[in-house]
Design a protein around this motif. Structure first.
Motif, PDB file in Angstrom:
ATOM      1  N   UNK A  16       0.838  -1.199   0.000  1.00 51.70           N
ATOM      2  CA  UNK A  16       0.000   0.000   0.000  1.00 51.70           C
ATOM      3  C   UNK A  16       0.872   1.246   0.000  1.00 51.70           C
ATOM      4  N   UNK A  17       1.965   1.207   0.740  1.00 47.06           N
ATOM      5  CA  UNK A  17       2.856   2.366   0.790  1.00 47.06           C
ATOM      6  C   UNK A  17       3.483   2.633  -0.576  1.00 47.06           C
ATOM      7  N   UNK A  18       3.672   1.601  -1.370  1.00 50.53           N
ATOM      8  CA  UNK A  18       4.267   1.762  -2.693  1.00 50.53           C
ATOM      9  C   UNK A  18       3.290   2.225  -3.753  1.00 50.53           C
ATOM     10  N   UNK A  19       2.006   2.124  -3.490  1.00 49.13           N
ATOM     11  CA  UNK A  19       0.990   2.507  -4.465  1.00 49.13           C
ATOM     12  C   UNK A  19       0.669   3.981  -4.266  1.00 49.13           C
ATOM     13  N   UNK A  20       0.971   4.804  -5.251  1.00 51.30           N
ATOM     14  CA  UNK A  20       0.716   6.231  -5.106  1.00 51.30           C
ATOM     15  C   UNK A  20      -0.688   6.589  -5.577  1.00 51.30           C
ATOM     16  N   UNK A  21      -1.109   6.017  -6.682  1.00 52.27           N
ATOM     17  CA  UNK A  21      -2.435   6.323  -7.203  1.00 52.27           C
ATOM     18  C   UNK A  21      -2.968   5.097  -7.925  1.00 52.27           C
ATOM     19  N   UNK A  22      -4.143   4.693  -7.559  1.00 54.37           N
ATOM     20  CA  UNK A  22      -4.754   3.527  -8.194  1.00 54.37           C
ATOM     21  C   UNK A  22      -6.062   3.958  -8.847  1.00 54.37           C
ATOM     22  N   UNK A  23      -6.481   3.226  -9.859  1.00 56.91           N
ATOM     23  CA  UNK A  23      -7.740   3.559 -10.519  1.00 56.91           C
ATOM     24  C   UNK A  23      -8.909   3.434  -9.552  1.00 56.91           C
ATOM     25  N   UNK A  24      -8.919   2.373  -8.784  1.00 57.14           N
ATOM     26  CA  UNK A  24      -9.980   2.168  -7.799  1.00 57.14           C
ATOM     27  C   UNK A  24      -9.505   2.744  -6.474  1.00 57.14           C
ATOM     28  N   UNK A  25      -9.669   4.038  -6.324  1.00 58.07           N
ATOM     29  CA  UNK A  25      -9.165   4.717  -5.133  1.00 58.07           C
ATOM     30  C   UNK A  25      -9.771   4.122  -3.868  1.00 58.07           C
ATOM     31  N   UNK A  26      -8.928   3.813  -2.916  1.00 56.73           N
ATOM     32  CA  UNK A  26      -9.376   3.302  -1.625  1.00 56.73           C
ATOM     33  C   UNK A  26      -9.642   1.818  -1.600  1.00 56.73           C
ATOM     34  N   UNK A  27      -9.808   1.205  -2.751  1.00 51.41           N
ATOM     35  CA  UNK A  27     -10.183  -0.202  -2.798  1.00 51.41           C
ATOM     36  C   UNK A  27      -9.064  -1.106  -2.305  1.00 51.41           C
ATOM     37  N   UNK A  28      -7.842  -0.837  -2.723  1.00 48.32           N
ATOM     38  CA  UNK A  28      -6.726  -1.706  -2.354  1.00 48.32           C
ATOM     39  C   UNK A  28      -6.497  -1.666  -0.853  1.00 48.32           C
ATOM     40  N   UNK A  29      -6.419  -0.478  -0.306  1.00 44.73           N
ATOM     41  CA  UNK A  29      -6.182  -0.340   1.131  1.00 44.73           C
ATOM     42  C   UNK A  29      -7.340  -0.946   1.924  1.00 44.73           C
ATOM     43  N   UNK A  30      -8.567  -0.680   1.515  1.00 43.76           N
ATOM     44  CA  UNK A  30      -9.734  -1.234   2.201  1.00 43.76           C
ATOM     45  C   UNK A  30      -9.798  -2.743   2.107  1.00 43.76           C
ATOM     46  N   UNK A  31      -9.420  -3.286   0.953  1.00 48.02           N
ATOM     47  CA  UNK A  31      -9.447  -4.737   0.780  1.00 48.02           C
ATOM     48  C   UNK A  31      -8.411  -5.413   1.661  1.00 48.02           C
ATOM     49  N   UNK A  32      -7.255  -4.802   1.816  1.00 48.48           N
ATOM     50  CA  UNK A  32      -6.219  -5.381   2.666  1.00 48.48           C
ATOM     51  C   UNK A  32      -6.662  -5.369   4.121  1.00 48.48           C
ATOM     52  N   UNK A  33      -7.174  -4.241   4.577  1.00 51.69           N
ATOM     53  CA  UNK A  33      -7.625  -4.145   5.959  1.00 51.69           C
ATOM     54  C   UNK A  33      -8.817  -5.065   6.194  1.00 51.69           C
ATOM     55  N   UNK A  34      -9.781  -5.058   5.288  1.00 50.79           N
ATOM     56  CA  UNK A  34     -10.958  -5.915   5.427  1.00 50.79           C
ATOM     57  C   UNK A  34     -10.616  -7.389   5.352  1.00 50.79           C
ATOM     58  N   UNK A  35      -9.671  -7.739   4.480  1.00 46.02           N
ATOM     59  CA  UNK A  35      -9.253  -9.130   4.362  1.00 46.02           C
ATOM     60  C   UNK A  35      -8.558  -9.622   5.616  1.00 46.02           C
ATOM     61  N   UNK A  36      -7.723  -8.764   6.202  1.00 50.08           N
ATOM     62  CA  UNK A  36      -7.041  -9.143   7.447  1.00 50.08           C
ATOM     63  C   UNK A  36      -8.042  -9.312   8.585  1.00 50.08           C
ATOM     64  N   UNK A  37      -8.975  -8.376   8.685  1.00 50.50           N
ATOM     65  CA  UNK A  37      -9.986  -8.484   9.734  1.00 50.50           C
ATOM     66  C   UNK A  37     -10.911  -9.672   9.489  1.00 50.50           C
ATOM     67  N   UNK A  38     -11.280  -9.888   8.252  1.00 44.13           N
ATOM     68  CA  UNK A  38     -12.161 -11.002   7.915  1.00 44.13           C
ATOM     69  C   UNK A  38     -11.501 -12.357   8.116  1.00 44.13           C
ATOM     70  N   UNK A  39     -10.192 -12.429   7.897  1.00 42.29           N
ATOM     71  CA  UNK A  39      -9.511 -13.711   8.076  1.00 42.29           C
ATOM     72  C   UNK A  39      -9.489 -14.128   9.539  1.00 42.29           C
ATOM     73  N   UNK A  40      -9.494 -13.164  10.425  1.00 43.77           N
ATOM     74  CA  UNK A  40      -9.557 -13.485  11.853  1.00 43.77           C
ATOM     75  C   UNK A  40     -10.904 -14.097  12.214  1.00 43.77           C
ATOM     76  N   UNK A  41     -11.937 -13.719  11.479  1.00 45.80           N
ATOM     77  CA  UNK A  41     -13.272 -14.260  11.732  1.00 45.80           C
ATOM     78  C   UNK A  41     -13.574 -15.448  10.820  1.00 45.80           C
ATOM     79  N   UNK A  42     -12.632 -15.811   9.948  1.00 47.01           N
ATOM     80  CA  UNK A  42     -12.836 -16.947   9.055  1.00 47.01           C
ATOM     81  C   UNK A  42     -13.518 -16.588   7.751  1.00 47.01           C
ATOM     82  N   UNK A  43     -13.617 -15.298   7.436  1.00 47.21           N
ATOM     83  CA  UNK A  43     -14.289 -14.851   6.208  1.00 47.21           C
ATOM     84  C   UNK A  43     -13.420 -13.815   5.498  1.00 47.21           C
TER      85      UNK A  43
END
Length: 74
Positions: A16-43
């Protein structure tokens, strides 16, 4: 398990720190955070999808607020 989670989180933060601008703004960072949180719950995939949607929404909301402030200043 905990070591794998820490390794994945640190790798994701580096990506995320290496990505300066993505087409889907906010999606990459949100997906990483959501995926980490979801993996703790098994989803991990559902968490990543929800995180992407929320991150994209927040990025759009921030862009609209900044655009409105610039329009009023002119």
């Amino acid at each position: 398990m905990r070591t794998n989670l820490i390794l994945a989180a640190s790798l994701a933060i580096g990506m995320v720190a290496g990505v300066s601008s993505a087409e889907a703004k906010g999606c990459i960072k949100g997906a990483i955070v959501g995926g980490a949180a979801g993996s703790m719950a098994g989803h991990g995939k559902m968490g990543a999808a929800a995180g992407c949607a929320v991150g994209h929404h927040k990025a759009n909301k921030k862009d609209k607020q900044q655009g409105g402030a610039q329009g009023q200043a002119q």
